[in-house]
Scaffold this motif. Structure first.
Motif, PDB file in Angstrom:
ATOM      1  N   VAL A 186       0.777   8.564   7.620  1.00 33.45           N
ATOM      2  CA  VAL A 186      -0.366   7.852   7.145  1.00 33.45           C
ATOM      3  C   VAL A 186      -0.533   6.509   7.515  1.00 33.45           C
ATOM      4  O   VAL A 186      -1.844   6.058   7.508  1.00 33.45           O
ATOM      5  CB  VAL A 186      -0.256   8.137   5.373  1.00 33.45           C
ATOM      6  N   GLN A 215      19.413   5.083   1.987  1.00 40.55           N
ATOM      7  CA  GLN A 215      18.131   5.275   2.683  1.00 40.55           C
ATOM      8  C   GLN A 215      16.843   4.786   2.170  1.00 40.55           C
ATOM      9  O   GLN A 215      15.909   4.176   2.666  1.00 40.55           O
ATOM     10  CB  GLN A 215      17.827   6.857   3.017  1.00 40.55           C
ATOM     11  N   LYS A 237      -1.551   3.086  -5.529  1.00 40.83           N
ATOM     12  CA  LYS A 237      -1.058   4.543  -5.501  1.00 40.83           C
ATOM     13  C   LYS A 237      -2.279   5.326  -5.235  1.00 40.83           C
ATOM     14  O   LYS A 237      -3.472   4.986  -5.420  1.00 40.83           O
ATOM     15  CB  LYS A 237      -0.919   4.514  -7.109  1.00 40.83           C
ATOM     16  N   ALA A 238      -1.849   6.565  -4.971  1.00 45.84           N
ATOM     17  CA  ALA A 238      -2.849   7.577  -4.390  1.00 45.84           C
ATOM     18  C   ALA A 238      -3.262   8.496  -5.656  1.00 45.84           C
ATOM     19  O   ALA A 238      -4.239   8.662  -5.785  1.00 45.84           O
ATOM     20  CB  ALA A 238      -2.478   8.324  -3.213  1.00 45.84           C
ATOM     21  N   SER A 239      -2.229   8.586  -6.483  1.00 53.60           N
ATOM     22  CA  SER A 239      -2.592   9.416  -7.824  1.00 53.60           C
ATOM     23  C   SER A 239      -2.167   8.830  -8.848  1.00 53.60           C
ATOM     24  O   SER A 239      -1.115   8.150  -9.000  1.00 53.60           O
ATOM     25  CB  SER A 239      -1.879  10.743  -7.454  1.00 53.60           C
ATOM     26  N   ASP A 293      14.993  12.455  -0.711  1.00 58.60           N
ATOM     27  CA  ASP A 293      15.636  11.289  -1.703  1.00 58.60           C
ATOM     28  C   ASP A 293      15.467  12.114  -3.105  1.00 58.60           C
ATOM     29  O   ASP A 293      15.000  13.292  -3.413  1.00 58.60           O
ATOM     30  CB  ASP A 293      14.372  10.429  -1.753  1.00 58.60           C
ATOM     31  N   GLY A 297       8.770   5.630   9.543  1.00 53.94           N
ATOM     32  CA  GLY A 297       8.122   6.925   9.500  1.00 53.94           C
ATOM     33  C   GLY A 297       7.056   7.025  10.710  1.00 53.94           C
ATOM     34  O   GLY A 297       6.527   8.097  11.121  1.00 53.94           O
ATOM     35  N   ALA A 325       3.033   3.914   2.985  1.00 56.39           N
ATOM     36  CA  ALA A 325       2.474   5.301   2.814  1.00 56.39           C
ATOM     37  C   ALA A 325       3.376   6.576   3.353  1.00 56.39           C
ATOM     38  O   ALA A 325       4.339   5.794   3.983  1.00 56.39           O
ATOM     39  CB  ALA A 325       1.020   5.237   3.379  1.00 56.39           C
ATOM     40  N   PRO A 326       3.068   7.638   3.082  1.00 52.83           N
ATOM     41  CA  PRO A 326       4.059   8.713   3.515  1.00 52.83           C
ATOM     42  C   PRO A 326       4.019   8.425   5.112  1.00 52.83           C
ATOM     43  O   PRO A 326       2.855   7.894   5.761  1.00 52.83           O
ATOM     44  CB  PRO A 326       3.353   9.918   3.137  1.00 52.83           C
ATOM     45  N   ASN A 366       0.631  -1.121   0.175  1.00 48.17           N
ATOM     46  CA  ASN A 366      -0.117  -0.121   0.059  1.00 48.17           C
ATOM     47  C   ASN A 366       0.852   1.152  -0.048  1.00 48.17           C
ATOM     48  O   ASN A 366       1.492   1.523   0.958  1.00 48.17           O
ATOM     49  CB  ASN A 366      -0.938  -0.004   1.208  1.00 48.17           C
ATOM     50  N   ARG A 424      20.503  12.746   4.730  1.00 53.11           N
ATOM     51  CA  ARG A 424      20.340  13.164   3.477  1.00 53.11           C
ATOM     52  C   ARG A 424      19.065  14.238   3.494  1.00 53.11           C
ATOM     53  O   ARG A 424      18.333  13.939   4.377  1.00 53.11           O
ATOM     54  CB  ARG A 424      20.243  12.329   2.346  1.00 53.11           C
ATOM     55  N   TYR A 484       2.952   2.859  -3.545  1.00 61.02           N
ATOM     56  CA  TYR A 484       3.957   2.300  -4.429  1.00 61.02           C
ATOM     57  C   TYR A 484       4.927   3.765  -4.617  1.00 61.02           C
ATOM     58  O   TYR A 484       5.061   4.126  -5.817  1.00 61.02           O
ATOM     59  CB  TYR A 484       3.287   2.034  -5.681  1.00 61.02           C
ATOM     60  N   GLY A 485       5.645   4.143  -3.607  1.00 60.32           N
ATOM     61  CA  GLY A 485       6.624   5.199  -3.569  1.00 60.32           C
ATOM     62  C   GLY A 485       7.974   5.041  -3.357  1.00 60.32           C
ATOM     63  O   GLY A 485       8.320   3.623  -4.019  1.00 60.32           O
ATOM     64  N   THR A 486       8.713   5.683  -2.947  1.00 60.62           N
ATOM     65  CA  THR A 486      10.184   5.230  -2.893  1.00 60.62           C
ATOM     66  C   THR A 486      10.660   3.920  -2.477  1.00 60.62           C
ATOM     67  O   THR A 486      11.087   2.786  -2.805  1.00 60.62           O
ATOM     68  CB  THR A 486      10.980   6.304  -1.987  1.00 60.62           C
ATOM     69  N   ILE A 487      10.084   3.393  -1.044  1.00 64.75           N
ATOM     70  CA  ILE A 487      10.046   2.209  -0.412  1.00 64.75           C
ATOM     71  C   ILE A 487       9.006   1.285  -1.204  1.00 64.75           C
ATOM     72  O   ILE A 487       9.506   0.032  -1.420  1.00 64.75           O
ATOM     73  CB  ILE A 487       9.836   2.422   1.244  1.00 64.75           C
TER      74      ILE A 487
END
Ligand SMILES: NC(=O)C1=CN([C@@H]2O[C@H](COP(=O)(O)OP(=O)(O)OC[C@H]3O[C@@H](n4cnc5c(N)ncnc54)[C@H](OP(=O)(O)O)[C@@H]3O)[C@@H](O)[C@H]2O)C=CC1
Ligand SMILES: O=C(OP(=O)(O)O)[C@H](O)COP(=O)(O)O
Length: 355
Positions: free
Chosen positions: A90, A301, A33-35, A171, A110, A86-87, A7, A168, A9-12
């Motif tokens: 979230v 990271q 994906k959210a968008s 990302d 996070g 998720a971020p 849930n 850092r 589908y971003g960086t991680i």
């Protein structure tokens, strides 16, 4: 087969999805994906079924011409384990949705520790996740510190660890992150969240962490000082860390002088996205003064938590033990970078043939 969904589908999430898809004992059912932005293409190219992370945004996907297999609820009903990517923050809001669908969940670092029944690192806390309904893979920096401090504590006894983390700024794809012209204490107070989070994995290790944020995107850098109970020999420390499958000793002979060269080394080694799943410990930085051990390590990271997520799924949803799970994950992904420079000769046959 353990049926898994991702849930976020971003960086991680995109890395965890690929890692799950590579496991012989897991099936990636789909990702959310959210968008409907560029990320949906990456999922589509890999043949992953796409779901809407947020039910009332389904129409946005249709308007963008993006086909969906369903929404989050459908994915939750089809999997044994959902990996929440998720971020930050979230995930906590998503937790009741997972509970309502009676779906086991892996959260990321996070989130606060209390989002899940247990915090997880394969090196130190595999069994804590056994049979749990929810676990949290600790953050990228905490994962790296846990991997490093566990063998040092087992072998020498850690009296106290003091770590300065140069984080850092963001990302590479995070164009809105900073700083761009400063090095910022973040937080300005000690400890940063990393020390207490290490204690979620290694409760008996005394560790203070202080963190700064720097205008780089490639990797975090840690300056580590560990006071141990019995004076170590630097060579023995090198051997100890070299034996850890998720620690890469960066040899002096390789001429790798920073994160840029490290990332290029990973890309040259054929790593997907140039990912470094291992802690990267600068071999020549391992120094001892009395009972004080010093070293520098770099942490990618975007990547180091990925094998830990795979092991967390196995710990929750199978009876495979820690050693077997780590071996399977390492084998399927190719974790365990070792340089052939410095220790012996690079065989001519291993170099590309001349025309
Ligand atoms: N990036 C890093 O260096 C590391 C991050 N972490 C942790 O991993 C987690 C994810 O971080 P990261 O991958 O960087 O985040 P990203 O912002 O890169 O990705 C987040 C993903 O979640 C999706 N999303 C947005 N809203 C929701 C929602 N309500 N429900 C489900 N998904 C949603 C986004 O969709 P869309 O793309 O469509 O907007 C996006 O795909 C965080 O807890 C973070 O702290 C841990 C280690 C390292
Ligand atoms: O887990 C991470 O860092 P952390 O170990 O410093 O919390 C990731 O690099 C995400 O950090 P961010 O909160 O700066 O995006």
């Amino acid at each position: 087969m353990i049926r898994v969904g991702v849930n976020g589908y971003g960086t991680i999430g995109k890395r965890v999805a690929d890692a799950v898809a590579a496991q012989p004992d897991m099936e990636l059912v789909g990702v959310t994906k959210a968008s409907p932005d560029y990320g949906v293409e990456a999922a589509s190219r890999r043949g992953y079924d796409l779901y809407a992370a947020v039910e009332d945004r389904v129409d946005e996907f249709a308007a963008a011409g993006v086909g969906l297999a369903g929404a989050l609820g459908d994915l939750l009903d089809a999997v044994d384990v959902i990996v929440d990517c998720a971020p930050s923050g979230v995930g906590e809001r998503n937790a009741p949705i997972y509970e309502a669908h009676d779906t086991r969940a892996v959260f990321q670092g996070g989130e606060d520790a209390d989002v899940a029944e247990a915090s997880f690192n394969a090196r130190g806390r595999f069994e804590a996740a056994r049979g749990a309904d929810s676990v949290r893979v600790v953050s990228c920096n905490t994962t790296a510190l846990s991997r490093l401090l566990a063998p040092l504590d087992e072998t020498y006894g850690v009296e106290k660890a003091r770590v300065t983390l140069v984080r850092r700024g963001g990302d590479p794809n995070e164009t809105d992150r900073g700083p761009i012209n400063d090095i910022v204490p973040d937080p300005a107070t000690v400890p940063s969240h990393h020390g207490p989070d290490v204690n979620e994995i290694l409760p008996d290790v005394t560790v203070d962490t202080a963190a700064l944020r720097a205008p780089v995107t490639g990797m975090h850098t840690h300056s580590v000082n560990v006071t141990v109970e019995t004076a170590p020999d630097p060579g023995a420390v090198r051997d100890l860390l070299a034996d850890e499958s998720r620690i890469f000793l960066v040899p002096e002979a390789a001429g790798i002088d920073g994160a840029g060269a490290l990332k290029e080394y990973a890309a040259d080694a054929g790593r997907p996205r140039g990912d470094l799943w291992e802690n990267c410990v600068w071999e020549e930085s391992i120094s001892v003064t009395g009972r004080d051990l010093y070293l520098f390590q770099n942490v990618h990271q975007e990547a180091d938590v990925v094998p830990e997520n795979v092991d967390a799924i196995r710990a929750m949803a199978s009876d495979v033990d820690a050693a077997e799970s780590v071996a399977r994950t390492n084998e399927s992904l190719g974790v365990g970078l070792e340089s052939r420079l410095g220790d012996g000769e690079l065989a001519r046959a291993e170099l590309p043939a001349d025309d």
